[in-house]
Motif scaffolding. Structure first.
Motif, PDB file in Angstrom:
ATOM      1  N   GLN A  33       0.830  -1.206   0.000  1.00 31.49           N
ATOM      2  CA  GLN A  33       0.000   0.000   0.000  1.00 31.49           C
ATOM      3  C   GLN A  33       0.871   1.264   0.000  1.00 31.49           C
ATOM      4  OE1 GLN A  33      -3.363  -0.701   2.374  1.00 31.49           O
ATOM      5  NE2 GLN A  33      -4.136   1.402   2.373  1.00 31.49           N
ATOM      6  N   GLU A  34       1.985   1.217   0.696  1.00 30.81           N
ATOM      7  CA  GLU A  34       2.897   2.361   0.707  1.00 30.81           C
ATOM      8  C   GLU A  34       3.595   2.506  -0.641  1.00 30.81           C
ATOM      9  OE1 GLU A  34       5.825   4.535   3.816  1.00 30.81           O
ATOM     10  OE2 GLU A  34       5.939   2.345   3.792  1.00 30.81           O
ATOM     11  N   GLU A  88       4.317   5.320  -5.950  1.00 27.72           N
ATOM     12  CA  GLU A  88       4.311   5.154  -7.407  1.00 27.72           C
ATOM     13  C   GLU A  88       3.337   6.111  -8.084  1.00 27.72           C
ATOM     14  OE1 GLU A  88       5.559   0.535  -8.276  1.00 27.72           O
ATOM     15  OE2 GLU A  88       3.483   0.945  -7.740  1.00 27.72           O
ATOM     16  N   SER A  89       2.319   6.551  -7.366  1.00 30.65           N
ATOM     17  CA  SER A  89       1.324   7.444  -7.958  1.00 30.65           C
ATOM     18  C   SER A  89       1.244   8.772  -7.214  1.00 30.65           C
ATOM     19  CB  SER A  89      -0.048   6.765  -7.946  1.00 30.65           C
ATOM     20  OG  SER A  89      -0.414   6.380  -6.637  1.00 30.65           O
ATOM     21  N   ALA A 124       2.187  17.766  -6.601  1.00 33.08           N
ATOM     22  CA  ALA A 124       2.175  18.823  -5.589  1.00 33.08           C
ATOM     23  C   ALA A 124       2.666  18.334  -4.231  1.00 33.08           C
ATOM     24  CB  ALA A 124       0.767  19.395  -5.448  1.00 33.08           C
ATOM     25  N   MET A 125       2.616  17.007  -3.991  1.00 34.64           N
ATOM     26  CA  MET A 125       3.004  16.465  -2.696  1.00 34.64           C
ATOM     27  C   MET A 125       4.474  16.074  -2.634  1.00 34.64           C
ATOM     28  SD  MET A 125      -0.192  14.131  -1.440  1.00 34.64           S
ATOM     29  CE  MET A 125       0.668  13.837   0.092  1.00 34.64           C
ATOM     30  N   ARG A 126       5.162  16.088  -3.753  1.00 37.38           N
ATOM     31  CA  ARG A 126       6.529  15.558  -3.773  1.00 37.38           C
ATOM     32  C   ARG A 126       7.492  16.342  -2.899  1.00 37.38           C
ATOM     33  NH1 ARG A 126       7.285  13.668 -10.125  1.00 37.38           N
ATOM     34  NH2 ARG A 126       5.549  12.163 -10.071  1.00 37.38           N
ATOM     35  N   GLN A 127       7.271  17.650  -2.772  1.00 35.86           N
ATOM     36  CA  GLN A 127       8.162  18.445  -1.924  1.00 35.86           C
ATOM     37  C   GLN A 127       7.942  18.168  -0.441  1.00 35.86           C
ATOM     38  OE1 GLN A 127       7.278  22.675  -1.359  1.00 35.86           O
ATOM     39  NE2 GLN A 127       5.455  22.427  -2.645  1.00 35.86           N
ATOM     40  N   PHE A 128       6.844  17.485  -0.118  1.00 35.77           N
ATOM     41  CA  PHE A 128       6.520  17.201   1.280  1.00 35.77           C
ATOM     42  C   PHE A 128       6.683  15.729   1.642  1.00 35.77           C
ATOM     43  CE2 PHE A 128       3.994  21.012   0.223  1.00 35.77           C
ATOM     44  CZ  PHE A 128       4.520  21.885   1.174  1.00 35.77           C
ATOM     45  N   PHE A 147       3.192   5.626   4.871  1.00 35.03           N
ATOM     46  CA  PHE A 147       1.935   5.587   4.105  1.00 35.03           C
ATOM     47  C   PHE A 147       1.390   4.170   3.929  1.00 35.03           C
ATOM     48  CE2 PHE A 147       4.521   9.214   2.690  1.00 35.03           C
ATOM     49  CZ  PHE A 147       3.668  10.252   3.021  1.00 35.03           C
ATOM     50  N   ALA A 148       1.720   3.285   4.883  1.00 35.79           N
ATOM     51  CA  ALA A 148       1.280   1.889   4.780  1.00 35.79           C
ATOM     52  C   ALA A 148      -0.235   1.750   4.846  1.00 35.79           C
ATOM     53  CB  ALA A 148       1.932   1.052   5.882  1.00 35.79           C
ATOM     54  N   HIS A 149      -0.918   2.741   5.426  1.00 39.55           N
ATOM     55  CA  HIS A 149      -2.384   2.680   5.545  1.00 39.55           C
ATOM     56  C   HIS A 149      -3.066   3.823   4.804  1.00 39.55           C
ATOM     57  CE1 HIS A 149      -1.931  -0.518   8.492  1.00 39.55           C
ATOM     58  NE2 HIS A 149      -1.041   0.232   9.123  1.00 39.55           N
ATOM     59  N   THR A 150      -2.326   4.477   3.936  1.00 41.11           N
ATOM     60  CA  THR A 150      -2.905   5.552   3.122  1.00 41.11           C
ATOM     61  C   THR A 150      -3.752   4.955   2.004  1.00 41.11           C
ATOM     62  OG1 THR A 150      -1.148   7.131   3.583  1.00 41.11           O
ATOM     63  CG2 THR A 150      -2.352   7.426   1.520  1.00 41.11           C
ATOM     64  N   THR A 151      -4.914   5.533   1.792  1.00 42.47           N
ATOM     65  CA  THR A 151      -5.792   5.060   0.724  1.00 42.47           C
ATOM     66  C   THR A 151      -6.227   6.232  -0.145  1.00 42.47           C
ATOM     67  OG1 THR A 151      -7.844   3.853   0.249  1.00 42.47           O
ATOM     68  CG2 THR A 151      -7.854   5.266   2.188  1.00 42.47           C
ATOM     69  N   PHE A 152      -6.468   5.943  -1.411  1.00 41.19           N
ATOM     70  CA  PHE A 152      -6.904   6.978  -2.343  1.00 41.19           C
ATOM     71  C   PHE A 152      -7.565   6.293  -3.538  1.00 41.19           C
ATOM     72  CE2 PHE A 152      -2.536   5.807  -3.110  1.00 41.19           C
ATOM     73  CZ  PHE A 152      -2.438   5.626  -4.479  1.00 41.19           C
TER      74      PHE A 152
END
Length: 413
Positions: free
Chosen positions: A46-47, A52-53, A57-61, A373-378
């Motif tokens: 999941q992470e 990979e996707s 805009a989030m890459r700097q963070f 981000f092991a439990h991040t979902t989108f």
């Protein structure tokens, strides 16, 4: 790209020993040092899907994603456990590892010696370590090349608390990463045989540019369990949130190290300390994170607040994302960059290579990074369990409160 080694072709057969990442201040999964600018951690699908996707805009963070590496557990005749990364080793058999090590022009070896704890088996373990390096010419099979041997020796003591439940400043490094490393090695050793290859994510070491990295690890959001959590785990995480500032503020302290310029040591706090804090205790700990033992680092407040506001703007635009159980790191250098400042002699120094110090009108004094981000979902995630609408309001709630508290500190409230 996934599967690519960060090493160049001439180093492609190098076996890399994974050392504990001594600046890990939170979390339960061991973070390992791959090289000066790269860390690695066990791969969770999941992470991986998140990195990979990753939205532009989030890459700097977030830490830069560098690829995947195969890792092999080894135990020597004395029972010492080692983790060796083999970038090009892709088969289930590890028979080629000995050849890779023997033929490599540069090989990094590592020995871990664990002594039985003198304490009571408490989760609060203080791990002391010493580090010696010996180099010699590898004359036989690799004329003119150097063999770097690294020995790290560990022993554990209890990390005691005073009558108020505060953990004392005891050493010049954070013990949490070494605690996680020991636990991880023991888990791997008990569950898997030595022929098993494990996949690890390679990520940017976001503190490599700091001489004295001060790190605050914040568990963000009002909910911590992932969609795949069992009912028992779900209930456990809900209880932790209800009994901590996760519910009231949308953020809780998961770990911290802050350099004390007056003593040359790091003051460290762990997740157990963070769980017990009230909202006022949280505010006081944020204040403590910005104190160097001599004074409050007021010069850091504005750049931290500005970066948090920039992150808040990005998170508000990330529809369907839920960053359950992720953390936010706030980082700054404990060594103040002032003109004609003398070196901090007799204080702890971390050896650095090819590292430049930021100067000039816009020095990189602070950083804010999202991790774990092991439990991040989108929407569109390969591991998606539930599709959500709109941004992560629990995460936004935590960021807003964090910014507000820092603004109050800045205003002397």
């Amino acid at each position: 790209m996934v599967g690519q080694s960060p090493l160049n072709p001439s180093e492609s057969r190098t076996a890399v020993l994974l050392e504990p990442f001594v600046h890990q201040v939170g979390g339960h999964m061991s973070m390992m040092k791959y090289d000066e600018h790269t860390v690695c951690k066990p791969l969770v699908s999941q992470e991986l899907s998140f990195y990979e996707s990753l939205p532009l805009a989030m890459r700097q963070f977030t830490p830069q994603y560098k690829g995947i590496v195969s890792v092999h557990l080894r135990k020597d005749s004395l029972g010492n456990l080692t983790l060796i990364a083999s970038p090009n080793l892709q088969t289930e058999s590890c028979g080629r590892l000995d050849n890779a090590i023997g033929d490599s022009s540069v090989t990094i070896w590592h020995k871990c010696k664990w002594a039985a704890s003198t304490g009571t088996g408490s989760e609060h373990a203080l791990v002391k370590w010493s580090h010696t390096q010996v180099t010699k010419t590898f004359k036989d099979s690799c004329p003119g090349k150097m063999l770097l041997r690294t020995d790290l020796q560990y022993r554990t003591d209890s990390l005691l608390e005073d009558a108020n439940g505060n953990q004392p400043e005891r050493n010049s490094y954070n013990p949490w990463g070494l605690h996680c490393h020991r636990q991880h090695l023991n888990r791997m050793s008990s569950k898997h045989n030595e022929n098993k290859l494990h996949q690890f994510l390679l990520l940017e070491n976001v503190v490599s540019k700091y001489n004295y990295p001060c790190i605050l690890d914040l568990k963000m959001g009002t909910r911590q369990h992932g969609d795949d959590a069992s009912e028992e785990k779900k209930a456990r995480h809900i209880k932790k949130c209800e009994q901590s500032t996760s519910a009231s503020l949308g953020v809780r302290i998961c770990g911290m190290q802050v350099y004390q310029a007056d003593t040359g040591h790091f003051l460290c706090k762990d997740k157990y300390y963070g769980r017990k804090l009230s909202p006022e205790g949280f505010r006081q700990t944020l204040h403590q994170f910005l104190c160097n033992g001599n004074h409050l680092r007021t010069d850091l407040l504005e750049p931290i607040i500005l970066r948090l506001k920039a992150l808040l703007s990005v998170i508000r635009k990330q529809s369907s994302y839920r960053f359950y159980s992720s953390s936010l790191l706030i980082i700054y250098d404990g060594q103040e960059h002032k003109e004609n400042t003398a070196p901090l002699d007799n204080h702890l120094h971390f050896q650095k290579t090819n590292c430049t110090t930021s100067h000039g009108p816009n020095p990189s004094r602070v950083d804010v990074r999202m991790i774990d981000f092991a439990h991040t979902t989108f929407k569109g995630s390969k591991c998606n369990h539930t599709t959500y609408d709109g941004p992560d309001h629990g995460y936004i709630f935590g960021l807003e409160n964090l910014i507000k508290i820092l603004q109050n500190i800045s205003e002397g409230k």
